[in-house]
Design a protein around this motif. Sequence first.
Motif, PDB file in Angstrom:
ATOM      1  N   GLN A  11       0.835  -1.205   0.000  1.00 46.40           N
ATOM      2  CA  GLN A  11       0.000   0.000   0.000  1.00 46.40           C
ATOM      3  C   GLN A  11       0.865   1.248   0.000  1.00 46.40           C
ATOM      4  OE1 GLN A  11      -2.437   0.519   3.471  1.00 46.40           O
ATOM      5  NE2 GLN A  11      -3.602   2.205   2.597  1.00 46.40           N
ATOM      6  N   LEU A  12       1.895   1.282   0.822  1.00 52.73           N
ATOM      7  CA  LEU A  12       2.786   2.441   0.882  1.00 52.73           C
ATOM      8  C   LEU A  12       3.469   2.701  -0.451  1.00 52.73           C
ATOM      9  CD1 LEU A  12       4.409   1.747   4.364  1.00 52.73           C
ATOM     10  CD2 LEU A  12       2.876   3.642   3.814  1.00 52.73           C
ATOM     11  N   GLU A  13       3.733   1.642  -1.194  1.00 51.95           N
ATOM     12  CA  GLU A  13       4.431   1.789  -2.467  1.00 51.95           C
ATOM     13  C   GLU A  13       3.544   2.334  -3.587  1.00 51.95           C
ATOM     14  OE1 GLU A  13       6.099  -2.077  -3.012  1.00 51.95           O
ATOM     15  OE2 GLU A  13       7.820  -1.671  -1.699  1.00 51.95           O
ATOM     16  N   THR A  14       2.282   2.634  -3.281  1.00 47.38           N
ATOM     17  CA  THR A  14       1.411   3.241  -4.292  1.00 47.38           C
ATOM     18  C   THR A  14       1.679   4.735  -4.457  1.00 47.38           C
ATOM     19  OG1 THR A  14      -0.369   3.663  -2.686  1.00 47.38           O
ATOM     20  CG2 THR A  14      -0.403   1.549  -3.862  1.00 47.38           C
ATOM     21  N   THR A  15       2.433   5.336  -3.546  1.00 51.87           N
ATOM     22  CA  THR A  15       2.757   6.759  -3.676  1.00 51.87           C
ATOM     23  C   THR A  15       4.254   6.943  -3.920  1.00 51.87           C
ATOM     24  OG1 THR A  15       2.618   6.811  -1.262  1.00 51.87           O
ATOM     25  CG2 THR A  15       0.819   7.810  -2.473  1.00 51.87           C
ATOM     26  N   PRO A  16       4.631   8.014  -4.628  1.00 52.70           N
ATOM     27  CA  PRO A  16       5.988   8.136  -5.182  1.00 52.70           C
ATOM     28  C   PRO A  16       7.122   8.138  -4.169  1.00 52.70           C
ATOM     29  CG  PRO A  16       4.497   9.659  -6.284  1.00 52.70           C
ATOM     30  CD  PRO A  16       3.739   9.086  -5.137  1.00 52.70           C
ATOM     31  N   TRP A  17       6.960   8.839  -3.025  1.00 50.93           N
ATOM     32  CA  TRP A  17       8.111   8.972  -2.133  1.00 50.93           C
ATOM     33  C   TRP A  17       8.583   7.615  -1.621  1.00 50.93           C
ATOM     34  CZ3 TRP A  17       8.819   7.986   3.209  1.00 50.93           C
ATOM     35  CH2 TRP A  17      10.097   8.354   3.678  1.00 50.93           C
ATOM     36  N   PHE A  18       7.688   6.825  -1.053  1.00 49.25           N
ATOM     37  CA  PHE A  18       8.098   5.538  -0.502  1.00 49.25           C
ATOM     38  C   PHE A  18       8.552   4.589  -1.608  1.00 49.25           C
ATOM     39  CE2 PHE A  18       7.496   1.305   1.311  1.00 49.25           C
ATOM     40  CZ  PHE A  18       8.078   1.452   2.559  1.00 49.25           C
ATOM     41  N   ARG A  19       7.877   4.613  -2.728  1.00 45.18           N
ATOM     42  CA  ARG A  19       8.240   3.741  -3.843  1.00 45.18           C
ATOM     43  C   ARG A  19       9.643   4.045  -4.355  1.00 45.18           C
ATOM     44  NH1 ARG A  19       3.949   4.634  -6.789  1.00 45.18           N
ATOM     45  NH2 ARG A  19       4.873   6.148  -8.209  1.00 45.18           N
ATOM     46  N   GLY A  20      10.071   5.300  -4.234  1.00 47.62           N
ATOM     47  CA  GLY A  20      11.382   5.700  -4.728  1.00 47.62           C
ATOM     48  C   GLY A  20      12.533   5.400  -3.787  1.00 47.62           C
ATOM     49  N   LEU A  21      12.235   4.917  -2.580  1.00 49.09           N
ATOM     50  CA  LEU A  21      13.300   4.597  -1.639  1.00 49.09           C
ATOM     51  C   LEU A  21      14.001   3.292  -2.040  1.00 49.09           C
ATOM     52  CD1 LEU A  21      11.456   5.281   1.752  1.00 49.09           C
ATOM     53  CD2 LEU A  21      12.849   6.868   0.401  1.00 49.09           C
ATOM     54  N   SER A  22      15.217   3.127  -1.557  1.00 52.81           N
ATOM     55  CA  SER A  22      15.921   1.865  -1.786  1.00 52.81           C
ATOM     56  C   SER A  22      15.173   0.741  -1.077  1.00 52.81           C
ATOM     57  CB  SER A  22      17.352   1.947  -1.262  1.00 52.81           C
ATOM     58  OG  SER A  22      17.347   2.037   0.151  1.00 52.81           O
ATOM     59  N   VAL A  23      15.367  -0.479  -1.567  1.00 49.66           N
ATOM     60  CA  VAL A  23      14.725  -1.641  -0.941  1.00 49.66           C
ATOM     61  C   VAL A  23      15.145  -1.740   0.527  1.00 49.66           C
ATOM     62  CG1 VAL A  23      14.581  -4.157  -0.934  1.00 49.66           C
ATOM     63  CG2 VAL A  23      14.538  -2.906  -3.105  1.00 49.66           C
ATOM     64  N   GLU A  24      16.413  -1.466   0.813  1.00 45.16           N
ATOM     65  CA  GLU A  24      16.919  -1.566   2.175  1.00 45.16           C
ATOM     66  C   GLU A  24      16.224  -0.577   3.113  1.00 45.16           C
ATOM     67  OE1 GLU A  24      19.701  -3.255  -0.644  1.00 45.16           O
ATOM     68  OE2 GLU A  24      18.835  -1.224  -0.518  1.00 45.16           O
ATOM     69  N   LEU A  25      16.007   0.635   2.624  1.00 46.45           N
ATOM     70  CA  LEU A  25      15.354   1.641   3.463  1.00 46.45           C
ATOM     71  C   LEU A  25      13.881   1.305   3.669  1.00 46.45           C
ATOM     72  CD1 LEU A  25      15.358   4.177   5.106  1.00 46.45           C
ATOM     73  CD2 LEU A  25      15.283   5.534   2.996  1.00 46.45           C
ATOM     74  N   ARG A  26      13.224   0.832   2.634  1.00 51.10           N
ATOM     75  CA  ARG A  26      11.823   0.417   2.791  1.00 51.10           C
ATOM     76  C   ARG A  26      11.726  -0.739   3.796  1.00 51.10           C
ATOM     77  NH1 ARG A  26      10.070  -0.661  -3.210  1.00 51.10           N
ATOM     78  NH2 ARG A  26      12.284  -0.373  -3.650  1.00 51.10           N
ATOM     79  N   ASP A  27      12.644  -1.680   3.678  1.00 52.97           N
ATOM     80  CA  ASP A  27      12.667  -2.810   4.619  1.00 52.97           C
ATOM     81  C   ASP A  27      12.813  -2.304   6.055  1.00 52.97           C
ATOM     82  OD1 ASP A  27      12.429  -4.714   2.648  1.00 52.97           O
ATOM     83  OD2 ASP A  27      14.581  -5.169   2.556  1.00 52.97           O
ATOM     84  N   TYR A  28      13.730  -1.380   6.247  1.00 51.36           N
ATOM     85  CA  TYR A  28      14.014  -0.887   7.596  1.00 51.36           C
ATOM     86  C   TYR A  28      12.793  -0.185   8.187  1.00 51.36           C
ATOM     87  CZ  TYR A  28      16.461   1.371  11.471  1.00 51.36           C
ATOM     88  OH  TYR A  28      16.852   1.780  12.727  1.00 51.36           O
ATOM     89  N   LEU A  29      12.184   0.705   7.425  1.00 49.26           N
ATOM     90  CA  LEU A  29      11.043   1.470   7.949  1.00 49.26           C
ATOM     91  C   LEU A  29       9.886   0.553   8.338  1.00 49.26           C
ATOM     92  CD1 LEU A  29      11.040   4.536   5.505  1.00 49.26           C
ATOM     93  CD2 LEU A  29      11.852   4.457   7.878  1.00 49.26           C
ATOM     94  N   VAL A  30       9.582  -0.406   7.483  1.00 52.31           N
ATOM     95  CA  VAL A  30       8.457  -1.302   7.773  1.00 52.31           C
ATOM     96  C   VAL A  30       8.777  -2.228   8.941  1.00 52.31           C
ATOM     97  CG1 VAL A  30       7.027  -3.163   6.852  1.00 52.31           C
ATOM     98  CG2 VAL A  30       7.532  -1.169   5.437  1.00 52.31           C
ATOM     99  N   SER A  31       9.990  -2.755   8.979  1.00 57.74           N
ATOM    100  CA  SER A  31      10.341  -3.728  10.025  1.00 57.74           C
ATOM    101  C   SER A  31      10.456  -3.090  11.408  1.00 57.74           C
ATOM    102  CB  SER A  31      11.646  -4.436   9.672  1.00 57.74           C
ATOM    103  OG  SER A  31      12.741  -3.534   9.672  1.00 57.74           O
ATOM    104  N   HIS A  32      10.719  -1.775  11.471  1.00 55.14           N
ATOM    105  CA  HIS A  32      10.839  -1.094  12.760  1.00 55.14           C
ATOM    106  C   HIS A  32       9.556  -0.367  13.154  1.00 55.14           C
ATOM    107  CE1 HIS A  32      15.097  -1.882  12.071  1.00 55.14           C
ATOM    108  NE2 HIS A  32      15.300  -1.615  13.341  1.00 55.14           N
ATOM    109  N   ALA A  33       8.514  -0.547  12.393  1.00 53.97           N
ATOM    110  CA  ALA A  33       7.275   0.189  12.636  1.00 53.97           C
ATOM    111  C   ALA A  33       6.268  -0.638  13.433  1.00 53.97           C
ATOM    112  CB  ALA A  33       6.660   0.613  11.306  1.00 53.97           C
TER     113      ALA A  33
END
Length: 234
Positions: A11-33
């Motif tokens: 769902q987060l990847e439907t908008t540009p900012w989160f979709r444009g992050l590196s896979v590692e950063l997306r992983d980190y944000l979701v796993s620590h949330a």
Amino acid sequence: MESSQNRYRMQLETTPWFRGLSVELRDYLVSHASLVTLERGEVLYRRGEQSSGLYAVLGGALAIGTVGVDGKEALLAVLGPTAWVGEISLFDGLPRPNNATAVSRTLLLHVPEAALKDLLDTTPRYWRDFALLMAQRLRLSFDNAEAMTLLPAAQRVANRLLSIAGGYGGLNAAQSRIRLSQDSLASMVSLSRQTTNQLLKNLESQRIVSLKSGEITILDFDRLRAASLGDLDT
């Protein structure tokens, strides 16, 4: 739990900012949330409070604004899925600059301040990604300030409806059905509710929008865009 996290990540990847992050950063944000649920009218944070991290809206909506000493509300935006909020205090370490209040029952993804600081201390290059998020909001603020200063009332209303429907330039998902009261829209464009209601009725009579209680549906984006430019034939 993993399946839920993946669902929210998609769902987060439907908008540009989160979709444009590196896979590692997306992983980190979701796993620590963690997930936070607010009921309608419940305050996420108030102006002057210390930062507790970043939040992403997964369901419902947050009203972002301030209340003056006279009790008058200055509403800046109503942000729905999948907008992120809270990045300003991450940069300057100062208290929250505004209030964030649930418009309806709202589900949020919360990334704590400590996890963000650990990440940025060990990987400073990620500061740029959060700066891009803040730059989006800064551009939106400039656009809104320009519209408030230069546009007549009718164009101001049409312009703000387009901004909301377009997801505030990518801050959240685009939408044709806007769940927003006329009081809230009036506060956003610094007009009385009566004036705002009349301008919306004018748009409705031309079949540009459809009005229901607490909801505005855009029927004709091209003509609404023309109205925002003052080029609409009536």
